[in-house]
Design an enzyme around this catalytic site. Structure first.
Site: not given
Length: 522
Positions: A393, A510
């Site tokens: 991440e 998005t």
């Protein structure tokens, strides 16, 4: 090792043994068998041991000369995608041939791996788990074979609608459409996040309407759009982050009064499109108020200056945030904290190479493309340098060559949520450069997803540790964006049809939902 890839094993010569002929090794019944047994007993213990050793040694030599068994002995793990992986090694840019890099004469026809079909198969496997254990719910928990709720609005199903249409999965799309028609209603007493529900639900419905022409999806989009409008009824005109779509009330998040600039400006795309389709000026009027009226004093985001602001933002990134690692000179975008640079980059930032490339494609400075190429390499390395082939991440980058590594990952940042940003940028980079390495990088990522996150009963799971291939620590959650974005971008990356969602005709929101680019007006 020879060029053929087979091991070369030199065996010991056969030792000579007195009064022992090869003809004596005929195994039969009666007298011949008895005579052979008698001769065996006449041998000394040393002679018998030598014979047994020789037979065992010859057996091992035979095993080692057989490559597939050798690989199994060496501990090669089996995966249903291993064969596909091997087929793709050395594949030429033209379908149907594989070449040894050192011997062009070894060209021979093979069956090319259909990467597009591999994505379809991955989607069907994910959909199998969702349909079996989470149908109509927001998210699949594939390990426990159950579901999780966020808003209770079938997020995964709606997010995946246009992906199914683009992938040509007609049966799956038909059953999902039936659910939307009969089960999807927004008159619920539930708080939803304005940004997430706009990009996933409103954006997904609008995109599916444009791709299919089916007014069912436009009607549902108009319903949810009108129910989100109370979020804009604020003194500042900057919308609240949360809205109750049943009660028509809105409020800021409970932990802060701030609104995220990226979120409240991103959602203009969906509301503008909804206003254009419905001829209702309310949505676009609300959206304009976000940027033009209220943010005037702090953001200077005039609609007529968006391009200038974008160029200034990229220049600011160049001057203040760009750094290079040691030893490999990987370019990354760091973070400023109290005036000091923190050499860390979230995986989320890997959308930026694609954005830069898209800008350069539309006439922005050529050096934007140069930066895109550099950042794309870095995002690739965030995968390639991990033991599972999957990015963490958050990555921390070394500015000094103190341990020989460019990338470090802190224990709390080692999870992978099946995010799409890197494959999103790979899609843009391939569309604009036609460099096949971007397809190869995407293929590597898909294989790693299949190896470390695929759940046999159906679905894919986020994992907790990309540094541990033996125990990647499954987290029992498949985010809706895995179907809505990650697999969609992989499919478009591998497709040879540039008119399939042409980047001159569509813009992605998005959440990777394509909306049409309309001619500009005065």
């Amino acid at each position: 090792m020879g060029r053929s890839g087979k091991s070369t094993v030199h065996c010991m010569p056969k030792p000579a043994m007195k009064d022992f002929k090869s003809s004596d090794l005929v195994i039969g019944n009666g007298m011949e068998g008895a005579r052979l047994l008698s001769k065996w007993k006449q041998l000394s213990r040393l002679q018998r041991s030598l014979i047994l050793f020789l037979l065992a040694f010859l057996f091992i030599c035979g095993i080692l000369s057989y490559p597939s068994l050798t690989e199994q002995w060496r501990g090669t793990s089996y995966s249903p995608f291993n064969d596909i992986s091997q087929d793709m090694k050395g594949e030429s840019t033209k379908e149907g041939t594989v070449a040894d890099a050192e011997d062009s004469a070894s060209l021979k026809p093979v069956k090319a791996v259909d990467r597009v079909e591999a994505v379809r198969e991955a989607f069907r496997h994910a959909w199998k788990g969702y349909k079996a254990f989470a149908w109509g719910h927001d998210e699949l928990k594939p390990i426990s074979k159950t579901h999780g709720e966020w808003f209770g609005l079938g997020l995964t199903l709606i997010d995946a609608l246009d992906t199914m249409w683009i992938l040509g999965l007609k049966d799956e799309f038909a059953e999902a459409r039936k659910w939307v028609e009969t089960e999807l209603f927004f008159s619920k007493n539930v708080d939803v996040n304005l940004f997430e529900s706009t990009i996933r639900i409103l954006g997904g419905l609008l995109s599916t309407y444009h791709l299919t022409g089916d007014t069912l999806f436009l009607d549902k989009a108009q319903d949810i759009g009108s129910r989100l409008m109370p979020a804009f009824k604020t003194p500042s005109k900057i919308p609240y982050s949360d809205v109750n779509i049943g009660k028509g009330t809105a409020h800021p998040p409970r932990w802060t009064t701030d609104s995220t600039v990226a979120e409240v400006t991103s959602i203009q795309l969906e509301f503008r499109e909804l206003s254009r389709l419905t001829k209702d000026p309310q949505q676009v009027g609300r959206a304009n108020l976000i940027s033009a009226n209220q943010m005037l004093s702090t953001m200077h985001v005039y609609l007529s200056r968006l391009l200038e602001d974008y160029l200034q933002a990229i220049e600011g990134v160049r001057k203040n945030l760009l750094r290079q690692t040691s030893p490999s000179k990987l370019t990354f975008v760091g973070e400023l904290s109290n005036g000091r640079l923190n050499p860390k980059m979230d995986h989320l930032v890997c959308f930026l190479p694609g954005t830069l490339a898209l800008g350069a494609h539309n006439g922005l400075p050529a050096d934007h493309m140069e930066l895109a190429l550099q950042l794309m390499e870095t995002c690739h390395q965030m995968y390639a340098q991990m033991e599972t082939g999957l990015s963490p991440e958050i990555a921390h980058f070394n500015l000094q060559s103190n341990n020989g590594r460019d990338i470090d990952v802190k224990p709390a940042d080692r999870h992978n949520l099946l995010r799409p940003e890197t494959v999103e940028s790979l899609f843009y980079m391939y569309r604009f450069t036609k460099d096949s390495k971007y397809r190869d990088w995407g293929w590597d990522i898909l294989q790693s997803f299949n190896k470390y996150t695929r759940v046999p009963s159906g679905g894919y799971t986020s994992i907790g540790n990309v540094r541990d291939p033996l125990n990647p620590a499954p987290r029992d959650k498949m985010e809706s964006f895995f179907l809505g974005e990650t697999l969609k971008y992989l499919f478009l990356l591998f497709s040879d049809d540039n008119e399939l969602i042409s980047l001159d005709k569509y813009v992605f929101n998005t959440e990777a939902h394509p909306l049409p680019i309309w001619p500009s007006t005065s």
